[in-house]
Design an enzyme around this catalytic site. Structure first.
Site, PDB file in Angstrom:
ATOM      1  CE  LYS A  52      -3.931  -2.363   1.986  1.00  0.00           C
ATOM      2  NZ  LYS A  52      -4.672  -2.835   3.148  1.00  0.00           N
ATOM      3  CD  GLN A  96      -3.805  -4.552   6.246  1.00  0.00           C
ATOM      4  OE1 GLN A  96      -3.875  -3.518   5.622  1.00  0.00           O
ATOM      5  NE2 GLN A  96      -4.208  -5.697   5.743  1.00  0.00           N
ATOM      6  CG  ASP A 119     -10.034  -0.073   4.792  1.00  0.00           C
ATOM      7  OD1 ASP A 119      -9.683  -0.606   3.722  1.00  0.00           O
ATOM      8  OD2 ASP A 119      -9.331  -0.051   5.813  1.00  0.00           O
TER       9      ASP A 119
HETATM   10  N1  GUN Z   1      -7.279  -6.776   5.805  1.00  0.00           N
HETATM   11  C1  GUN Z   1      -7.562  -7.506   4.691  1.00  0.00           C
HETATM   12  N2  GUN Z   1      -8.100  -6.711   3.741  1.00  0.00           N
HETATM   13  C2  GUN Z   1      -8.151  -5.468   4.269  1.00  0.00           C
HETATM   14  C3  GUN Z   1      -8.598  -4.214   3.756  1.00  0.00           C
HETATM   15  O1  GUN Z   1      -9.080  -4.088   2.630  1.00  0.00           O
HETATM   16  N3  GUN Z   1      -8.459  -3.161   4.606  1.00  0.00           N
HETATM   17  C4  GUN Z   1      -7.954  -3.278   5.858  1.00  0.00           C
HETATM   18  N4  GUN Z   1      -7.889  -2.185   6.620  1.00  0.00           N
HETATM   19  N5  GUN Z   1      -7.547  -4.425   6.359  1.00  0.00           N
HETATM   20  C5  GUN Z   1      -7.635  -5.510   5.552  1.00  0.00           C
END
Ligand code: GUN
Length: 284
Positions: A52, A96, A119
């Site tokens: 990311k 995350q 998100d």
């Molecule tokens: N863990 C797995 N996929 C995601 C996501 O799209 N966003 C976040 N914040 N955590 C994740």
């Protein structure tokens, strides 16, 4: 052999468009910024977070990384979220998941300002998605939609089956397909006659988290198959929720793992960060 849906290529295009948009915003003095928070040592999460941050760089988005130890207290994380909510340089906040077990995930998600919730996990944004009036789309389902669109298939009136009912993928995915006039069924671990239901799908989305769960006998001839799964096999290789080698002989189009949905999630996160920056600068 089915058409291979190239998530790398589609995501590259989205990131390039986003990068252009960011450069234009920067000319107006607006620098989109994303805060990425990782708590603990989960190896998969570390990889995702690093990817990311790399994508931010490629899109000229400022990234602010926070790596906290596994034993971080819930209160400390809430305080960090509060600080980020108030920081004008931070347009998007991503914590995350999964978080360590002693931290209540819902509490953290609820603490993120809905305007910075890139998100789209906050109940306000989930509600907006439900009624079809949204600013942010959840990244993985939005990525899946872009991949389905890249095949040229018209979703309207088609039978769509989503396997999995998570808040991150299954539920919002079903909602996005419904908004596009798909006839949507959500299947899960308690579903009876799962193979039979899957066989009716013109568009099949697998988000189960189980290696090669979808076998060729569960897929209709000519279906579009989207594989959200990222499972690590015993030999260390990644594999999806779909038995790719067998299913590709039967369906019309399929996403590979890796190189399908994975890169799309990150591209959509970049897009959401730009949207957040625009909203916070009253441009949207
Ligand atoms: N863990 C797995 N996929 C995601 C996501 O799209 N966003 C976040 N914040 N955590 C994740």
């Amino acid at each position: 052999m089915a058409q291979l849906i190239d998530g790398k290529a589609v995501s590259k295009q989205i990131k390039e468009e986003t990068a252009k948009e960011v450069l234009a915003l920067r000319e107006q003095g607006i620098v989109p910024g994303l805060a990425v928070v990782l708590v603990g040592e989960d190896p998969a999460s570390k990889v995702y977070v690093s990817n990311k941050q790399k994508a931010c760089k490629a899109c000229h988005i400022e990234s602010f990384g926070y790596v906290l130890p596994e034993d971080t207290k819930e209160e400390e994380l809430l305080q960090l979220v509060e600080t980020l909510n108030r920081d004008d340089k931070v347009n998007g906040i991503l914590v995350q998941l999964p978080l360590p077990k002693h931290i209540d995930e819902n509490k953290i998600i609820n603490a993120i300002s809905p305007k910075k919730d890139v998100d789209a996990f906050h109940p306000v944004n989930v509600g907006k998605i439900m009624i079809g009036d949204y600013d942010f789309l959840p990244c993985t389902p939005a990525g899946c939609m872009a991949l389905i669109d890249s095949t040229g298939v018209d979703i309207s009136g088609k039978r769509c089956v989503v396997i999995g009912r998570s808040n991150i993928v299954g539920k919002p995915m079903a909602m996005l397909l419904l908004h596009r006039n798909g006839t949507v069924t959500i299947c899960h671990s308690k579903t009876k006659n799962l193979p039979e239901i899957c066989r009716q799908a013109d568009i099949l989305v697998a988000a189960v988290g189980r290696e090669k769960f979808v076998t060729a006998d569960m897929v209709k001839e000519g279906a579009v198959v989207i594989d959200v799964g990222i499972n690590r096999m015993e030999n260390g290789k990644l594999c999806g929720d779909v038995d790719f080698d067998a299913v590709k002989e039967k369906c019309a189009a399929i996403t590979p793992v890796p190189g399908g949905v994975g890169p799309m999630t990150i591209a959509m996160l970049m897009k959401n960060t730009v949207t957040a920056a625009k909203i916070q600068n009253s441009m949207k």
